[in-house]
Design a protein around this motif. Structure first.
Motif, PDB file in Angstrom:
ATOM      1  N   LYS A  39       0.836  -1.206   0.000  1.00  0.00           N
ATOM      2  CA  LYS A  39       0.000   0.000   0.000  1.00  0.00           C
ATOM      3  C   LYS A  39       0.871   1.255   0.000  1.00  0.00           C
ATOM      4  O   LYS A  39       0.527   2.278  -0.628  1.00  0.00           O
ATOM      5  N   LEU A  40       2.023   1.181   0.648  1.00  0.00           N
ATOM      6  CA  LEU A  40       2.920   2.335   0.747  1.00  0.00           C
ATOM      7  C   LEU A  40       3.978   2.359  -0.356  1.00  0.00           C
ATOM      8  O   LEU A  40       4.935   3.123  -0.273  1.00  0.00           O
ATOM      9  N   GLY A  41       3.796   1.521  -1.379  1.00  0.00           N
ATOM     10  CA  GLY A  41       4.632   1.669  -2.564  1.00  0.00           C
ATOM     11  C   GLY A  41       5.646   0.587  -2.834  1.00  0.00           C
ATOM     12  O   GLY A  41       6.332   0.625  -3.867  1.00  0.00           O
ATOM     13  N   ALA A  42       5.772  -0.418  -1.961  1.00  0.00           N
ATOM     14  CA  ALA A  42       6.704  -1.508  -2.221  1.00  0.00           C
ATOM     15  C   ALA A  42       6.087  -2.480  -3.230  1.00  0.00           C
ATOM     16  O   ALA A  42       4.871  -2.568  -3.369  1.00  0.00           O
TER      17      ALA A  42
ATOM     18  N   ASN B 107      13.113   4.293  -4.364  1.00  0.00           N
ATOM     19  CA  ASN B 107      13.254   5.580  -3.680  1.00  0.00           C
ATOM     20  C   ASN B 107      12.570   5.540  -2.306  1.00  0.00           C
ATOM     21  O   ASN B 107      12.916   4.716  -1.460  1.00  0.00           O
ATOM     22  N   ARG B 108      11.525   6.370  -2.085  1.00  0.00           N
ATOM     23  CA  ARG B 108      10.882   6.454  -0.772  1.00  0.00           C
ATOM     24  C   ARG B 108       9.536   5.726  -0.783  1.00  0.00           C
ATOM     25  O   ARG B 108       8.937   5.496  -1.824  1.00  0.00           O
ATOM     26  N   PHE B 109       9.071   5.379   0.431  1.00  0.00           N
ATOM     27  CA  PHE B 109       7.687   4.939   0.554  1.00  0.00           C
ATOM     28  C   PHE B 109       6.779   6.086   0.125  1.00  0.00           C
ATOM     29  O   PHE B 109       7.149   7.273   0.222  1.00  0.00           O
TER      30      PHE B 109
ATOM     31  N   ALA C   1       7.919   8.496   4.525  1.00  0.00           N
ATOM     32  CA  ALA C   1       7.262   8.405   3.211  1.00  0.00           C
ATOM     33  C   ALA C   1       7.079   9.786   2.592  1.00  0.00           C
ATOM     34  O   ALA C   1       7.124  10.813   3.280  1.00  0.00           O
ATOM     35  N   GLU C   2       6.826   9.793   1.308  1.00  0.00           N
ATOM     36  CA  GLU C   2       6.517  11.037   0.611  1.00  0.00           C
ATOM     37  C   GLU C   2       5.003  11.255   0.659  1.00  0.00           C
ATOM     38  O   GLU C   2       4.237  10.457   0.135  1.00  0.00           O
TER      39      GLU C   2
END
Length: 429
Positions: A135-138, A152-154, A179-180
């Motif tokens: 959900k946070l981008g992984a 890069n970042r979450f 996170a961003e």
């Protein structure tokens, strides 16, 4: 595995200073990976899970200076070398899942086994943690092993998990802190140890709202700083020693007891005839508690203690109350709403002569105040169940043995030493 040799039947009385909370120090230690600045932790308990985590950090090049006697730990991850990690997380420690978010933040790639691990309480699934990371981008790549990648970042996101998972909530706030954008978790766990982690993250520079509630909002920042933080008292240990005083008929005082966490716990004590009193932040039980089950106004219902995610009664403390109820006059139901394996050790209690009916995997009825005898029992790999078996043994005159009880050391660094200080005749063998 070590056994506890117990010579029971003697009232335990005295004063105990509890150790730092195991369930606070582990996520906080994992959160130190989110900064390269020096972090100093005070009141760190000398327990096996902390030892494993520290060993893992050192293997990756981090500099750790741990004064085990004084409870002080200096942590410096500026020399952490991701190239050293071969994908193996600390073994024998379920909370190693708390490393997922911090390690991804540092390494951008993590390889973990796909099979879910478990314990005597039941299967410990990875899915809630993987859902959060996705959900946070992984991104996930499934095969013989699971590969998790982060570019890069979450990325900030809103997440509403199926249930209030402590470790999943902790992974979420650690990932979202850097996170961003903004992240929100609804149905967040709010146990004291979750609050402790959130408070430390805020002190490190995280922008977090909703501490102690079921909805936490985090606005990601670019970096976190170091600092000095004190690990709060373990409320599980506070309850354990108060219950030991009550079950043996002694007077036990526990300092630094964080009374603001104990309203419901004290009401549950009262249901079993135990009155907890306070002198400032020192909690105590007086000698010769009556140990009689309190009857409800609705007389055609059984008295009950229900355990579920905070702010319900803490599920980890249910075994302690079960031990007390074995000695209390009357009948009481216990309802474990979390673990399907939480009552698998009832057969061991029955060896003492306890009368317990297992209704289903989540509910039991204890018929208390039955004649008990000293005996030898086998502790499951459940910390507080091993403690509960010791409690019952300590209340019975004669020699008992609690076999394979050293799972207690995972949460109580000075268990036997504390017991001896209040008059117990007990030893490891």
């Amino acid at each position: 595995m070590a056994d506890l040799i117990v010579h029971g039947g003697k009232p335990l009385s005295g004063t105990i200073t509890p150790s730092g909370n195991k369930n606070s120090v582990l996520p906080i230690l994992c959160a130190t990976l989110l900064t390269d600045e020096k972090v100093t932790l005070l009141n760190v308990p000398n327990i096996t899970d902390v030892e494993k985590l520290v060993g893992f950090f050192v293997d990756q090049g981090s500099r750790i200076n741990w004064d085990r006697g004084g409870g002080r730990m200096d942590v410096d991850h500026s020399t952490f070398d991701a190239a050293r990690l071969d994908g193996e997380l600390p073994s024998g420690m379920r909370s190693s899942v708390l490393l997922f978010a911090p390690l991804l933040q540092r390494m951008k790639k993590l390889v973990v086994p796909t099979n879910a691990k478990g314990c005597s309480l039941g299967i410990r699934e990875l899915d809630p943690h993987l859902e959060i990371l996705e959900k946070l981008g992984a991104t996930m790549s499934r095969g013989e092993k699971l590969t998790i990648r982060l570019k890069n970042r979450f990325q900030g996101a809103r997440h509403w998990p199926d249930y209030m998972s402590v470790t999943a909530t902790e992974n979420f706030v650690m990932a979202a802190a850097l996170a961003e954008g903004q992240s929100v978790i609804i149905n967040a766990a709010s146990e004291p140890h979750v609050q402790d982690l959130c408070a430390v993250l805020v002190a490190m520079g995280a922008d977090l709202e909703g501490l102690g509630t079921s909805m936490i909002t985090i606005r990601g920042v670019k970096r976190l700083k170091g600092g000095t933080f004190t690990i709060n008292t373990d409320h599980h240990e506070v309850v354990t020693f108060l219950a030991l005083g009550a079950i043996t008929g002694g007077e036990v005082r526990v300092t630094r007891s964080l009374p603001h966490h104990f309203d419901l716990i004290n009401r549950s004590f009262a249901k079993l005839g135990v009155q907890v009193e306070y002198d400032g932040d020192t909690a105590f039980v007086r000698k010769k508690q009556k140990l009689v089950v309190e009857q409800p106004f609705t007389t055609n219902l059984l008295p009950k203690i229900e355990a579920a995610p905070w702010p319900y009664f803490p599920v980890d403390l249910l075994p302690v109350m079960i031990a007390l109820s074995v000695r209390a006059k009357g009948e009481v139901m216990f309802w474990n709403k979390v673990y399907e394996g939480g009552f698998t050790w009832m057969a061991e209690l029955s060896k003492f002569g306890a009368h317990i009916v297992v209704n289903d995997p989540h509910r039991i009825v204890v018929f208390g105040d039955k004649p008990l005898r000293p005996t030898t029992v086998e502790a499951p790999y459940i910390i507080r169940a091993a403690v509960a078996l010791y409690m019952v043994a300590a209340s019975i005159e004669g020699r008992s043995v609690v076999k394979n009880a050293d799972t207690i050391k995972r949460a109580h660094p000075n268990f036997v030493e504390n017991l001896r200080s209040i008059g117990a005749q007990v030893e490891w063998k």
